[in-house]
Scaffold this active site. Sequence first.
Site, short mmCIF file in Angstrom:
data_model
loop_
_atom_site.label_atom_id
_atom_site.label_comp_id
_atom_site.label_asym_id
_atom_site.label_seq_id
_atom_site.Cartn_x
_atom_site.Cartn_y
_atom_site.Cartn_z
NE ARG A 176 -2.58 22.98 35.71
CZ ARG A 176 -3.14 23.62 36.73
NH1 ARG A 176 -2.38 24.17 37.66
NH2 ARG A 176 -4.44 23.72 36.84
CG ASP A 177 -4.50 15.33 35.33
OD1 ASP A 177 -3.64 14.43 35.41
OD2 ASP A 177 -5.70 15.16 35.60
CG LEU A 178 -0.83 14.93 28.40
CD1 LEU A 178 -2.12 15.36 27.73
CD2 LEU A 178 0.37 15.50 27.65
#
Length: 350
Positions: free
Chosen positions: A182-184
């Site tokens: 997700r928060d890559l």
Amino acid sequence: MSVNMQSGPYTLPLRLKRVDFEEPLDGDAPKRKRPRLSQPPSPGLAPCLRLRTQSLSAGGPEQPCASRIGPYILLEMTEGTHTHRAVHSVTEKEYTCKVFSMSKYQQLIAPYARLQPHDNVSHIAEVVTGERSAYVFFERNYGDMHSYVRTCKRLAEDEAAHLFGQMARAVAHCHERGVVLRDLKLRKFVFADQQRTKLVLQDLEDSCILKGEDDSLTDKHGCPAYVGPEILNSRHSYSGKAADVWSLGVVLYTMLVGRYPFQDAEPAALFGKIRRGVFTVPDSLSPRAKCLVRCMLRRTPSERLEAAEILLHPWLSSGGMAPTDTHLAPRSHTDQVVPDFGGNDSEDLL
């Protein structure tokens, strides 16, 4: 005492220890007074591992910022509110310590337990638990990729291919084991060696564990510069793995060009550019590098490469070797470089 933490069919051996002394996470809770330390906690500690001090006020006395958790000494905060530099008092080995509330820490570290060991994914060295907090220790790192790219401005293709290949392997491993990140972003990858040749994926706390083959997600989660157009456009579900690949495309573009493919000071204008999915690739990049970037930054999620397919791309297999007559054009003053968010860019989450 050794125990196995389980999440699904995968296990991660952790050393759990219990301590009685710990600092409260709740800012409203009364803090215990600590005696002033006038000397390092262990006379045998190497100079680089001794306490660093910080001045509480201009001209005021310096106070050591340290506390002891089990066999570890927590030193100054590093990247976030609850992330510390730490050292083992016996071995003098350095670690990174993250402090979680006891009510949430098992959920936050569940992705680590889901994954089998991998060279490019950080692993938990030890967990020390207290009444209110859990102290999770990781191997120390030598800086993150966001800071490195900002310092270098842009990377040569051979170096970028070496580092990006490790990133892609980490993401492919996570996807194979049912973990969507997700928060890559660049800051998620840190150097595991002082020579800055080996990368590991750190901070899996924002990841999502899939229950089956379906990777559909509905929550809007991510850093604006890295978020995919389908997350902005969709009112329903979207493919979490495809969104990770889009973010990887932003990572590679930024490494090679020195700025984000979509960037604007106003969030509404930035999101408009991302929704349209139109970006430019400098002619100075090799054809293979251009191809890989475009294969990941495709507006339609189903048309993007999967993480495992990225590893088969010719640009990576050739080591990112660009033609010998290819040179990057000088930077203009209008270029938007990778911004400096300081030690924590959590405010940039959607």
